[in-house]
Design an enzyme around this catalytic site. Structure first.
Site, PDB file in Angstrom:
ATOM      1  CE  LYS A  54      40.082  38.440  42.174  1.00 23.72           C
ATOM      2  NZ  LYS A  54      39.016  38.568  43.174  1.00 23.72           N
ATOM      3  CD  GLN A  98      37.476  36.061  45.349  1.00 24.49           C
ATOM      4  OE1 GLN A  98      38.388  36.848  45.165  1.00 24.49           O
ATOM      5  NE2 GLN A  98      36.489  35.901  44.489  1.00 24.49           N
ATOM      6  CG  ASP A 121      37.424  43.775  46.106  1.00 26.75           C
ATOM      7  OD1 ASP A 121      37.448  43.654  44.871  1.00 26.75           O
ATOM      8  OD2 ASP A 121      37.573  42.827  46.895  1.00 26.75           O
TER       9      ASP A 121
HETATM   10  N1  GUN Z   1      33.680  37.695  44.283  1.00 23.06           N
HETATM   11  C1  GUN Z   1      33.180  37.891  43.048  1.00 23.06           C
HETATM   12  N2  GUN Z   1      33.648  39.049  42.508  1.00 23.06           N
HETATM   13  C2  GUN Z   1      34.463  39.583  43.439  1.00 23.06           C
HETATM   14  C3  GUN Z   1      35.247  40.775  43.467  1.00 23.06           C
HETATM   15  O1  GUN Z   1      35.277  41.587  42.532  1.00 23.06           O
HETATM   16  N3  GUN Z   1      35.956  40.980  44.611  1.00 23.06           N
HETATM   17  C4  GUN Z   1      35.923  40.114  45.653  1.00 23.06           C
HETATM   18  N4  GUN Z   1      36.638  40.411  46.736  1.00 23.06           N
HETATM   19  N5  GUN Z   1      35.200  39.005  45.661  1.00 23.06           N
HETATM   20  C5  GUN Z   1      34.478  38.750  44.553  1.00 23.06           C
END
Ligand code: GUN
Length: 292
Positions: A54, A98, A121
């Site tokens: 990311k 995350q 998100d």
């Molecule tokens: N963990 C697995 N998928 C995601 C996501 O799309 N966003 C976040 N913040 N954590 C995750």
């Protein structure tokens, strides 16, 4: 017959190029350089890989990235305090924590703390609610990616029968809402669903985010159906072979029955990050417009 492969890698690349261009125009027009803060708590190996990707891609589209790596033992109040600081930092337009978080931290309290305008998100209850009632808000990245892939096969989803296998807050529920907004007929199947196989067999569209390698078999799929595989399962290495990444779909079987299918890797995965960048751009643009 073999299914058409939906090339998420190429589609995500086009989206990233588009975001990079929009970032350039925003900055040239006197706007801010969009900034994304990524918060990682603990040292879960999969999360470390996702976060590193990311951050790299955030830079690649000309955005600033702020990284916060916190120890697994950090207290909830300390994490909430950091989020408070990021909420008030004008250089930060998007905040991503995350998941999963260590069990001693209340995920709901963390997601509620993130300013809904910076919630790239789309997990804050205000954005969840906006999606539920069809309002304007930030929408979760993986479902947005799945929809874009689906639209490459079906320009119009109205009246189609769609089954969402998995009812998580990250993928299943928001995906079901997006499909419903497109006037598909949506069924959400989950662990307690009695006949997932039967539901899948009558579906025009199957989206699966179950975390169960090879769950969807060839015999579960209606000939010609479109299958979107959100699963990312790391099978352990064996007999000297490297660890393998597989989806929730038994690809070799389903590819012979379906009309279109996403591969793993190279399907939904790259789309999630591309939409994270797109959401961060959207958040920064709205913040700029509100200030001018
Ligand atoms: N963990 C697995 N998928 C995601 C996501 O799309 N966003 C976040 N913040 N954590 C995750």
């Amino acid at each position: 017959m073999t299914a058409k492969l939906i090339d998420g890698k190429a589609i995500a690349k086009r989206l990233r190029t588009d975001v990079a261009e929009r970032v350039r125009m925003l900055v040239e027009g006197g706007g801010p350089q969009p900034g994304l803060a990524v918060v990682l708590v603990g040292d879960d190996p999969a999360s470390q890989i996702y976060v590193a990707t990311k951050i790299k891609q955030t830079h690649s589209v000309g955005m600033a990235s702020y990284e916060y790596r916190l120890p697994a033992a950090i207290g909830e109040s300390e994490l909430l305090h950091l989020l408070d600081r990021l909420n008030h930092d004008d250089t930060v337009h998007g905040i991503l924590v995350q998941l999963p978080l260590p069990p001693h931290i209340d995920v709901a309290a963390v997601l509620e703390k993130i300013d809904p305008c910076k919630d790239v998100d789309g997990f804050n209850p205000l954005n969840v609610g906006r999606l539920a009632v069809g309002g304007q808000g930030l929408v979760p990245c993986t479902p947005l990616g799945c929809m874009m892939l689906l639209k490459t096969v079906h320009a119009d989803l109205a009246g189609m029968d769609a089954v969402m296998v998995g009812g998580s807050n990250i993928v299943g529920r928001p995906m079901a809402r997006l499909l419903l907004a497109e006037e598909a007929t949506v069924t959400v199947a989950h662990l307690r669903t009695r006949d997932v196989q039967g539901l899948c067999r009558s579906a025009d569209i199957i989206v699966v985010a179950a975390g169960s390698p090879g769950l969807i078999r060839g015999s579960w799929v209606k000939p010609g159906a479109t299958v979107i595989d959100v699963g990312i399962n790391r099978l352990p290495s064996y007999e000297g072979k490297a660890a393998l990444l597989v989806g929730d779909v038994a690809f070799n079987e389903v590819v012979q029955v379906a009309g279109a299918i996403t591969p793993v890797p190279g399907g939904v995965g790259p789309m999630t990050i591309a939409f994270l960048l797109s959401n961060t751009f959207q958040a920064s643009k709205i913040s700029f417009q509100q200030k001018t």
